[in-house]
Design an enzyme around this catalytic site. Structure first.
Site, PDB file in Angstrom:
ATOM      1  N   CYS A   1      -0.412   5.538   2.045  1.00  0.00           N
ATOM      2  CA  CYS A   1      -1.615   5.623   2.885  1.00  0.00           C
ATOM      3  C   CYS A   1      -1.480   4.883   4.219  1.00  0.00           C
ATOM      4  O   CYS A   1      -1.891   5.402   5.256  1.00  0.00           O
ATOM      5  CB  CYS A   1      -2.824   5.107   2.109  1.00  0.00           C
ATOM      6  SG  CYS A   1      -3.161   6.118   0.643  1.00  0.00           S
TER       7      CYS A   1
ATOM      8  N   ASP B   1      -7.817   1.584   0.512  1.00  0.00           N
ATOM      9  CA  ASP B   1      -7.664   1.564  -0.947  1.00  0.00           C
ATOM     10  C   ASP B   1      -7.652   0.177  -1.570  1.00  0.00           C
ATOM     11  O   ASP B   1      -6.915  -0.074  -2.524  1.00  0.00           O
ATOM     12  CB  ASP B   1      -6.392   2.326  -1.364  1.00  0.00           C
ATOM     13  CG  ASP B   1      -6.549   3.817  -1.195  1.00  0.00           C
ATOM     14  OD1 ASP B   1      -7.695   4.298  -1.201  1.00  0.00           O
ATOM     15  OD2 ASP B   1      -5.523   4.511  -1.058  1.00  0.00           O
TER      16      ASP B   1
ATOM     17  N   LYS C   1     -11.458   9.624  -0.551  1.00  0.00           N
ATOM     18  CA  LYS C   1     -10.396  10.433   0.041  1.00  0.00           C
ATOM     19  C   LYS C   1      -9.379  10.786  -1.022  1.00  0.00           C
ATOM     20  O   LYS C   1      -9.205  10.053  -1.990  1.00  0.00           O
ATOM     21  CB  LYS C   1      -9.740   9.732   1.220  1.00  0.00           C
ATOM     22  CG  LYS C   1      -8.949   8.485   0.881  1.00  0.00           C
ATOM     23  CD  LYS C   1      -8.335   7.894   2.142  1.00  0.00           C
ATOM     24  CE  LYS C   1      -7.402   6.751   1.810  1.00  0.00           C
ATOM     25  NZ  LYS C   1      -6.212   7.136   1.063  1.00  0.00           N
TER      26      LYS C   1
END
Length: 185
Positions: free
Chosen positions: A99, A18, A66
């Site tokens: 994450c 990310d 995702k």
């Protein structure tokens, strides 16, 4: 069986999570964390997740959309299989408490060795970041730094790429405010 934490280019893979432009304004120490992740990326350039910020220099990596908080999604699993099912994972990116944590737990449950580059991960708050790092360490992940990863991957000044890696280390890694965390351990 988990190892002792020694990194090697053989059987290791780097996952970036990310590192997206839209997160820039909300992530603690974002510019310094990205600078450190960019250094790490210069060594094992394998996978990237999500459209990345330009200073990361990850334009040539495969990005995977995702919605889950783990990076262990089907397309990534397929790429890892094609890479020979690596057993050692180096993680950089954001959010440490979400994450990075979920990916770490998934990998540890599969018996993989996980190295979290502490100065190349962050969260929206320093509190979330530091508590996540502490929890991940308790769970069995290795915490490391940008410089340690780069030097451990080449392991020897005689390595054919040592000079290239050494150039990345001319300037110290930018501070990402981790000293308070480590002084409390």
């Amino acid at each position: 069986v988990a190892g002792i934490g020694r990194l090697s280019t053989k059987g290791s893979v780097l996952l970036l999570c990310d590192m997206q432009e839209k997160f820039r304004p909300n992530i603690f120490q974002f510019p310094n964390m990205v600078s450190n992740a960019a250094r790490v990326l210069q060594a094992p350039r394998v996978l990237g997740l999500g459209p990345t910020v330009p200073e990361l220099g990850a334009w040539d990596l495969t990005a995977h959309a995702k919605t889950k908080f783990t990076m262990m999604i089907e397309p990534v699993e397929k790429e890892l299989k094609a890479l020979g099912d690596p057993k050692i994972f180096i993680l950089c990116g954001i959010g440490t408490q979400a994450c990075i944590a979920c990916t770490t737990f998934d990998l540890l449950e599969k018996g993989m060795e996980v190295h979290i580059v502490a100065d190349a991960v962050s969260s929206r708050s320093q509190t979330d970041r530091l508590f996540a790092l502490s929890r991940l360490r308790q769970s069995g992940a290795f915490l490391t730094t940008t410089e340690a990863v780069l030097l451990q991957l080449v392991q020897d000044a005689q390595h054919p790429n040592f000079r290239e890696i050494q150039k990345l280390l001319v300037q110290p890694s930018p501070d990402t405010a981790l000293l308070a965390f480590f002084s409390s351990l």
